[in-house]
Enzyme design. Structure first.
Site, PDB file in Angstrom:
ATOM      1  N   GLY A   1     -28.214 -19.205  73.732  1.00 16.66           N
ATOM      2  CA  GLY A   1     -28.840 -20.526  73.825  1.00 16.66           C
ATOM      3  C   GLY A   1     -27.867 -21.689  73.847  1.00 16.66           C
ATOM      4  O   GLY A   1     -28.207 -22.786  73.394  1.00 16.66           O
TER       5      GLY A   1
ATOM      6  N   MET B   1     -33.811 -13.681  80.293  1.00 15.12           N
ATOM      7  CA  MET B   1     -33.341 -12.601  81.159  1.00 15.12           C
ATOM      8  C   MET B   1     -34.463 -11.612  81.480  1.00 15.12           C
ATOM      9  O   MET B   1     -34.291 -10.390  81.404  1.00 15.12           O
ATOM     10  CB  MET B   1     -32.151 -11.893  80.494  1.00 15.12           C
ATOM     11  CG  MET B   1     -30.992 -12.825  80.181  1.00 15.12           C
ATOM     12  SD  MET B   1     -30.402 -13.769  81.610  1.00 15.12           S
ATOM     13  CE  MET B   1     -29.440 -12.517  82.449  1.00 15.12           C
ATOM     14  N   ARG B   2     -35.608 -12.149  81.852  1.00 14.33           N
ATOM     15  CA  ARG B   2     -36.757 -11.331  82.250  1.00 14.33           C
ATOM     16  C   ARG B   2     -37.395 -11.954  83.473  1.00 14.33           C
ATOM     17  O   ARG B   2     -37.504 -13.183  83.556  1.00 14.33           O
ATOM     18  CB  ARG B   2     -37.829 -11.324  81.158  1.00 14.33           C
ATOM     19  CG  ARG B   2     -37.408 -10.762  79.852  1.00 14.33           C
ATOM     20  CD  ARG B   2     -37.530  -9.266  79.842  1.00 14.33           C
ATOM     21  NE  ARG B   2     -37.022  -8.770  78.575  1.00 14.33           N
ATOM     22  CZ  ARG B   2     -36.586  -7.541  78.395  1.00 14.33           C
ATOM     23  NH1 ARG B   2     -36.609  -6.668  79.385  1.00 14.33           N
ATOM     24  NH2 ARG B   2     -36.137  -7.161  77.234  1.00 14.33           N
ATOM     25  N   LEU B   3     -37.865 -11.091  84.366  1.00 18.75           N
ATOM     26  CA  LEU B   3     -38.676 -11.582  85.478  1.00 18.75           C
ATOM     27  C   LEU B   3     -40.067 -11.892  84.947  1.00 18.75           C
ATOM     28  O   LEU B   3     -40.641 -11.101  84.202  1.00 18.75           O
ATOM     29  CB  LEU B   3     -38.794 -10.492  86.542  1.00 18.75           C
ATOM     30  CG  LEU B   3     -37.639 -10.368  87.514  1.00 18.75           C
ATOM     31  CD1 LEU B   3     -37.957  -9.271  88.514  1.00 18.75           C
ATOM     32  CD2 LEU B   3     -37.373 -11.692  88.192  1.00 18.75           C
TER      33      LEU B   3
ATOM     34  N   ASN C   1     -35.611 -22.961  86.304  1.00 17.33           N
ATOM     35  CA  ASN C   1     -34.668 -21.958  85.808  1.00 17.33           C
ATOM     36  C   ASN C   1     -33.248 -22.410  86.102  1.00 17.33           C
ATOM     37  O   ASN C   1     -32.988 -23.006  87.141  1.00 17.33           O
ATOM     38  CB  ASN C   1     -34.932 -20.626  86.531  1.00 17.33           C
ATOM     39  CG  ASN C   1     -34.027 -19.502  86.048  1.00 17.33           C
ATOM     40  OD1 ASN C   1     -33.661 -19.451  84.874  1.00 17.33           O
ATOM     41  ND2 ASN C   1     -33.679 -18.596  86.945  1.00 17.33           N
ATOM     42  N   THR C   2     -32.354 -22.124  85.186  1.00 12.70           N
ATOM     43  CA  THR C   2     -30.946 -22.362  85.486  1.00 12.70           C
ATOM     44  C   THR C   2     -30.258 -21.031  85.754  1.00 12.70           C
ATOM     45  O   THR C   2     -30.570 -20.022  85.121  1.00 12.70           O
ATOM     46  CB  THR C   2     -30.216 -23.153  84.366  1.00 12.70           C
ATOM     47  OG1 THR C   2     -29.099 -22.413  83.955  1.00 12.70           O
ATOM     48  CG2 THR C   2     -31.072 -23.451  83.212  1.00 12.70           C
ATOM     49  N   HIS C   3     -29.346 -21.039  86.702  1.00  5.66           N
ATOM     50  CA  HIS C   3     -28.722 -19.780  87.136  1.00  5.66           C
ATOM     51  C   HIS C   3     -27.218 -19.992  87.346  1.00  5.66           C
ATOM     52  O   HIS C   3     -26.812 -20.990  87.954  1.00  5.66           O
ATOM     53  CB  HIS C   3     -29.374 -19.305  88.440  1.00  5.66           C
ATOM     54  CG  HIS C   3     -28.855 -17.977  88.879  1.00  5.66           C
ATOM     55  ND1 HIS C   3     -29.215 -16.797  88.261  1.00  5.66           N
ATOM     56  CD2 HIS C   3     -27.975 -17.640  89.848  1.00  5.66           C
ATOM     57  CE1 HIS C   3     -28.577 -15.793  88.848  1.00  5.66           C
ATOM     58  NE2 HIS C   3     -27.820 -16.278  89.813  1.00  5.66           N
TER      59      HIS C   3
ATOM     60  N   SER D   1     -26.827 -23.397  89.604  1.00  7.93           N
ATOM     61  CA  SER D   1     -28.014 -23.907  90.288  1.00  7.93           C
ATOM     62  C   SER D   1     -29.157 -24.098  89.297  1.00  7.93           C
ATOM     63  O   SER D   1     -29.265 -23.351  88.324  1.00  7.93           O
ATOM     64  CB  SER D   1     -28.498 -22.909  91.358  1.00  7.93           C
ATOM     65  OG  SER D   1     -27.468 -22.572  92.256  1.00  7.93           O
TER      66      SER D   1
ATOM     67  N   ASP E   1     -40.162 -19.181  91.495  1.00  9.99           N
ATOM     68  CA  ASP E   1     -41.268 -18.660  92.306  1.00  9.99           C
ATOM     69  C   ASP E   1     -41.412 -17.179  91.993  1.00  9.99           C
ATOM     70  O   ASP E   1     -40.797 -16.691  91.041  1.00  9.99           O
ATOM     71  CB  ASP E   1     -41.078 -18.990  93.797  1.00  9.99           C
ATOM     72  CG  ASP E   1     -39.961 -18.193  94.437  1.00  9.99           C
ATOM     73  OD1 ASP E   1     -39.326 -17.353  93.745  1.00  9.99           O
ATOM     74  OD2 ASP E   1     -39.704 -18.401  95.640  1.00  9.99           O
TER      75      ASP E   1
ATOM     76  N   ASP F   1     -34.898 -15.525  91.656  1.00 13.27           N
ATOM     77  CA  ASP F   1     -34.036 -16.695  91.864  1.00 13.27           C
ATOM     78  C   ASP F   1     -34.122 -17.218  93.297  1.00 13.27           C
ATOM     79  O   ASP F   1     -33.114 -17.635  93.882  1.00 13.27           O
ATOM     80  CB  ASP F   1     -32.572 -16.356  91.495  1.00 13.27           C
ATOM     81  CG  ASP F   1     -32.437 -15.978  90.026  1.00 13.27           C
ATOM     82  OD1 ASP F   1     -33.100 -16.602  89.198  1.00 13.27           O
ATOM     83  OD2 ASP F   1     -31.667 -15.042  89.723  1.00 13.27           O
TER      84      ASP F   1
HETATM   85  C1  GAR Z   1     -26.831 -19.031  81.449  1.00 14.84           C
HETATM   86  O1  GAR Z   1     -25.625 -19.004  82.177  1.00 14.84           O
HETATM   87  C2  GAR Z   1     -28.013 -18.885  82.382  1.00 14.84           C
HETATM   88  O2  GAR Z   1     -27.851 -19.505  83.598  1.00 14.84           O
HETATM   89  C3  GAR Z   1     -28.052 -17.403  82.548  1.00 14.84           C
HETATM   90  O3  GAR Z   1     -27.878 -16.924  81.257  1.00 14.84           O
HETATM   91  C4  GAR Z   1     -26.964 -17.783  80.574  1.00 14.84           C
HETATM   92  C5  GAR Z   1     -27.517 -18.112  79.219  1.00 14.84           C
HETATM   93  O4  GAR Z   1     -26.523 -18.663  78.407  1.00 14.84           O
HETATM   94  N1  GAR Z   1     -29.276 -16.993  83.151  1.00 14.84           N
HETATM   95  C6  GAR Z   1     -29.350 -16.062  84.103  1.00 14.84           C
HETATM   96  O5  GAR Z   1     -28.392 -15.423  84.479  1.00 14.84           O
HETATM   97  C7  GAR Z   1     -30.740 -15.841  84.664  1.00 14.84           C
HETATM   98  N2  GAR Z   1     -30.672 -15.054  85.845  1.00 14.84           N
HETATM   99  P1  GAR Z   1     -26.867 -19.324  77.015  1.00 14.84           P
HETATM  100  O6  GAR Z   1     -27.822 -18.373  76.285  1.00 14.84           O
HETATM  101  O7  GAR Z   1     -25.553 -19.437  76.321  1.00 14.84           O
HETATM  102  O8  GAR Z   1     -27.502 -20.644  77.302  1.00 14.84           O
END
Ligand code: GAR
Length: 196
Positions: free
Chosen positions: A12, A89-91, A106-108, A135, A140, A144
């Site tokens: 987080g 980390m789940r669809l 979502n952040t990626h 990104s 959707d 991603d």
């Molecule tokens: C982040 O980089 C986020 O973009 C990624 O998990 C990390 C969480 O970090 N998400 C994905 O890869 C989703 N496909 P955090 O728990 O330290 O914020």
């Protein structure tokens, strides 16, 4: 004031940055709840800010659909205007996406559509590219594949491993995510018809 719910799976750190931003005077959004699909370390950040947390454990349900129904129920109770996936980390199953999108973002850690999925950083390294990125998208029903709201390039440096590269990407993700939430909240970004 825009009400935001955040969903996480891990440490987080991006959530923490959003909580810090939302605590600044004048920030036009407030975090009303933080949820997780497991006993995620990052829930402690919300607790630190006195924000309610909830867990809908993926493994407690027989199917993804049942888990999604339970998660949607919690999100309805929270009544947020915007749901942010910040390292969930789940669809998400289609009915949940249909109910909440486009107010579901979502952040990626990659420059989508490059390197979607759970291992965006690892996949960029394996591909041998010299730049990747970060990104923020509308979720959707694909992986991603939703409309891109913001993105920025990040260099891959010689000697990078997954950790060093991810550590370089995350500050960019945080900046983009906070900016997108701010723009949704102040009305300058319309999720119904996003234009970058
Ligand atoms: C982040 O980089 C986020 O973009 C990624 O998990 C990390 C969480 O970090 N998400 C994905 O890869 C989703 N496909 P955090 O728990 O330290 O914020």
């Amino acid at each position: 004031m825009l009400s935001v719910a955040v969903l996480i799976s891990g440490t987080g750190s991006n959530l923490r940055a959003l909580l810090d931003a939302a605590a600044e005077p004048g920030f036009p959004a407030r975090i009303v709840a933080v949820g997780a699909d497991r006993d995620a370390e990052g829930l402690a950040h919300a607790t630190h800010f006195g924000i309610p947390t909830f867990t809908v454990p993926f493994r407690a349900f027989a199917t993804r659909e049942e888990w999604g129904e339970a998660l949607a129920g919690r999100l309805r109770e929270v009544g947020a205007d915007l749901v942010v996936l910040s390292g969930l980390m789940r669809l998400l199953p289609a009915p949940l996406v249909d109910e909440f999108a486009p107010r579901l973002i979502n952040t990626h850690p990659a420059f989508l559509p490059e390197f979607p999925g759970a291992h965006g950083v690892r996949d960029a390294l394996a591909a041998g590219v010299d730049e990747t990125g970060a990104s923020v998208i509308i979720v959707d029903s694909g992986v991603d594949s939703g409309p891109i709201l913001a993105q920025e390039r990040v260099p891959v440096l010689p000697g990078d491993d997954e950790e060093t590269l991810h550590d370089r990407i995350k500050p960019v993700e945080r900046r983009l995510l906070i900016d997108v939430v701010r723009r949704v909240a102040d009305g300058s970004l319309d999720l119904e018809s996003p234009a970058r």
